[in-house]
Scaffold this motif. Structure first.
Motif, mmCIF file in Angstrom:
data_model
loop_
_atom_site.group_PDB
_atom_site.id
_atom_site.type_symbol
_atom_site.label_atom_id
_atom_site.label_comp_id
_atom_site.label_asym_id
_atom_site.label_seq_id
_atom_site.Cartn_x
_atom_site.Cartn_y
_atom_site.Cartn_z
ATOM 1 N N LEU A 164 7.916 5.746 -4.143
ATOM 2 C CA LEU A 164 9.039 5.813 -5.085
ATOM 3 C C LEU A 164 10.315 6.257 -4.376
ATOM 4 O O LEU A 164 11.400 5.700 -4.623
ATOM 5 N N LYS A 165 10.194 7.225 -3.492
ATOM 6 C CA LYS A 165 11.359 7.696 -2.740
ATOM 7 C C LYS A 165 11.914 6.596 -1.841
ATOM 8 O O LYS A 165 13.127 6.421 -1.705
ATOM 9 N N SER A 166 11.005 5.836 -1.204
ATOM 10 C CA SER A 166 11.434 4.795 -0.270
ATOM 11 C C SER A 166 12.087 3.617 -0.981
ATOM 12 O O SER A 166 13.035 3.019 -0.468
ATOM 13 N N LEU A 167 11.586 3.270 -2.158
ATOM 14 C CA LEU A 167 12.066 2.086 -2.870
ATOM 15 C C LEU A 167 13.337 2.330 -3.674
ATOM 16 O O LEU A 167 14.072 1.393 -3.954
ATOM 17 N N SER A 168 13.575 3.561 -4.057
ATOM 18 C CA SER A 168 14.643 3.833 -5.022
ATOM 19 C C SER A 168 15.888 4.404 -4.359
ATOM 20 O O SER A 168 15.843 4.992 -3.275
ATOM 21 N N THR A 178 0.855 -1.186 0.000
ATOM 22 C CA THR A 178 0.000 0.000 0.000
ATOM 23 C C THR A 178 0.889 1.234 0.000
ATOM 24 O O THR A 178 1.734 1.397 0.872
ATOM 25 N N TRP A 179 0.723 2.090 -0.974
ATOM 26 C CA TRP A 179 1.599 3.247 -1.120
ATOM 27 C C TRP A 179 1.465 4.199 0.062
ATOM 28 O O TRP A 179 0.371 4.455 0.570
ATOM 29 N N GLY A 180 2.609 4.754 0.453
ATOM 30 C CA GLY A 180 2.618 5.863 1.396
ATOM 31 C C GLY A 180 2.447 5.504 2.848
ATOM 32 O O GLY A 180 2.530 6.366 3.719
ATOM 33 N N ARG A 181 2.210 4.247 3.160
ATOM 34 C CA ARG A 181 2.049 3.828 4.548
ATOM 35 C C ARG A 181 3.208 2.923 4.944
ATOM 36 O O ARG A 181 3.045 1.964 5.695
ATOM 37 N N ASN A 182 4.365 3.232 4.419
ATOM 38 C CA ASN A 182 5.451 2.280 4.489
ATOM 39 C C ASN A 182 6.424 2.568 5.622
ATOM 40 O O ASN A 182 6.867 3.694 5.809
ATOM 41 N N LYS A 183 6.752 1.519 6.338
ATOM 42 C CA LYS A 183 7.810 1.522 7.331
ATOM 43 C C LYS A 183 8.971 0.724 6.750
ATOM 44 O O LYS A 183 8.775 -0.058 5.800
ATOM 45 N N PRO A 184 10.196 0.894 7.291
ATOM 46 C CA PRO A 184 11.329 0.169 6.717
ATOM 47 C C PRO A 184 11.086 -1.329 6.570
ATOM 48 O O PRO A 184 11.486 -1.939 5.578
ATOM 49 N N GLY A 185 10.397 -1.925 7.525
ATOM 50 C CA GLY A 185 10.153 -3.360 7.466
ATOM 51 C C GLY A 185 9.230 -3.784 6.344
ATOM 52 O O GLY A 185 9.195 -4.961 5.972
ATOM 53 N N ASP A 186 8.486 -2.838 5.789
ATOM 54 C CA ASP A 186 7.552 -3.176 4.715
ATOM 55 C C ASP A 186 8.255 -3.613 3.438
ATOM 56 O O ASP A 186 7.631 -4.215 2.570
ATOM 57 N N VAL A 226 2.527 8.846 -22.497
ATOM 58 C CA VAL A 226 3.874 9.345 -22.256
ATOM 59 C C VAL A 226 4.693 8.254 -21.561
ATOM 60 O O VAL A 226 4.204 7.550 -20.683
ATOM 61 N N LEU A 227 5.931 8.112 -21.994
ATOM 62 C CA LEU A 227 6.852 7.130 -21.441
ATOM 63 C C LEU A 227 8.061 7.904 -20.913
ATOM 64 O O LEU A 227 8.711 8.639 -21.663
ATOM 65 N N LEU A 228 8.341 7.748 -19.628
ATOM 66 C CA LEU A 228 9.373 8.540 -18.969
ATOM 67 C C LEU A 228 10.415 7.656 -18.302
ATOM 68 O O LEU A 228 10.099 6.589 -17.773
ATOM 69 N N LYS A 229 11.670 8.139 -18.330
ATOM 70 C CA LYS A 229 12.718 7.601 -17.480
ATOM 71 C C LYS A 229 12.918 8.577 -16.322
ATOM 72 O O LYS A 229 13.091 9.780 -16.551
ATOM 73 N N VAL A 230 12.911 8.049 -15.115
ATOM 74 C CA VAL A 230 12.943 8.891 -13.919
ATOM 75 C C VAL A 230 14.112 8.436 -13.044
ATOM 76 O O VAL A 230 14.367 7.239 -12.893
ATOM 77 N N LYS A 231 14.817 9.422 -12.454
ATOM 78 C CA LYS A 231 15.950 9.126 -11.566
ATOM 79 C C LYS A 231 15.865 10.010 -10.325
ATOM 80 O O LYS A 231 15.475 11.189 -10.405
ATOM 81 N N LYS A 232 16.256 9.440 -9.204
ATOM 82 C CA LYS A 232 16.300 10.231 -7.977
ATOM 83 C C LYS A 232 17.465 11.210 -8.060
ATOM 84 O O LYS A 232 18.561 10.868 -8.538
ATOM 85 N N LYS A 233 17.238 12.452 -7.599
ATOM 86 C CA LYS A 233 18.287 13.466 -7.634
ATOM 87 C C LYS A 233 19.357 13.181 -6.598
ATOM 88 O O LYS A 233 19.096 12.617 -5.556
#
Length: 218
Positions: free
Chosen positions: A154-158, A116-124, A211-218
């Protein structure tokens, strides 16, 4: 018209595989293989034709997997894939995995996990076991209330080395335009994004509305 379930075929020509999906004749999310999923799947096929080892052995997470078309295709090209979606969607994803076992089992690995997006703890994210190489998502930007949770996930996983490949149909209602703008504005706070040009996409499965995008964390 009554709802009915039928088998949808998606062909991966370069490896001579036909993927199968239980698709509903009517419904909302997680019921059909949407056009954006096809565009992203065929992009993976085209790039894997150019570079056959591109996806081999990579850890891939698909967010909002729905019927799992994109992730199953990635497993067919040798990736270790985790399909994720809401808990009530996971049984359908497990059916998809079993239905396509002959297509992916001699190439990659694949599993389905509730997220579930946005309800994530490290253990998830313990189910991942290693850094994520690629995050895939198609047609995930649809509800205003899911924009911030999706960005947070996306921030947590990447990491900065994770490649995110995002495919989204651009719907022409004012509400959907506003949601997409809100998503992109929030995305640019922590990520950079660039459009994948049409010439890099499949010739038949490309559209100015998708639209098809490539996305990278800054």
């Amino acid at each position: 018209m009554a709802d009915r379930i039928f088998l949808r075929e998606v062909r991966l020509e370069n490896i001579n595989k036909t993927l199968l999906f239980y698709q509903n004749s009517i419904g909302n999310v997680s019921c059909v293989v949407w056009d954006a999923a096809l565009v992203l799947t065929k992009y993976l096929e085209k790039q894997s034709t150019k570079s056959p080892l591109w996806l081999k052995g990579l850890k891939i997470v698909e967010l909002g997997a729905g019927l799992g078309c994109v992730g199953v295709a990635a497993a067919c090209y040798g990736s270790d894939v985790i399909l994720t979606d809401l808990p009530d969607v996971v049984p359908q994803l497990e059916k998809t995995i079993d239905l396509n076992r002959a297509a992916w089992s001699d190439k990659g690995k694949i599993s389905a996990v509730a997220l579930t997006w946005g309800r994530n703890k490290p253990g998830d994210f313990e189910f991942i076991h290693q850094a994520v190489d690629i995050i895939l998502l198609s047609d995930c930007v649809y509800y205003e209330e899911s924009v911030e949770p999706l960005i947070e996930t996306l921030k947590s996983l990447s990491s900065k080395s994770t490649e995110i490949i995002l495919c989204q149909e651009q719907r022409d209602t004012e509400k959907q335009k506003a949601i997409w703008k809100s998503f992109m504005n929030k995305l640019y706070e922590d990520f950079s994004a660039s459009k994948i040009p049409v010439y890099e996409q499949d010739e038949l499965y490309a559209s100015p509305d998708i639209v098809l995008l490539k996305v990278k964390k800054k």
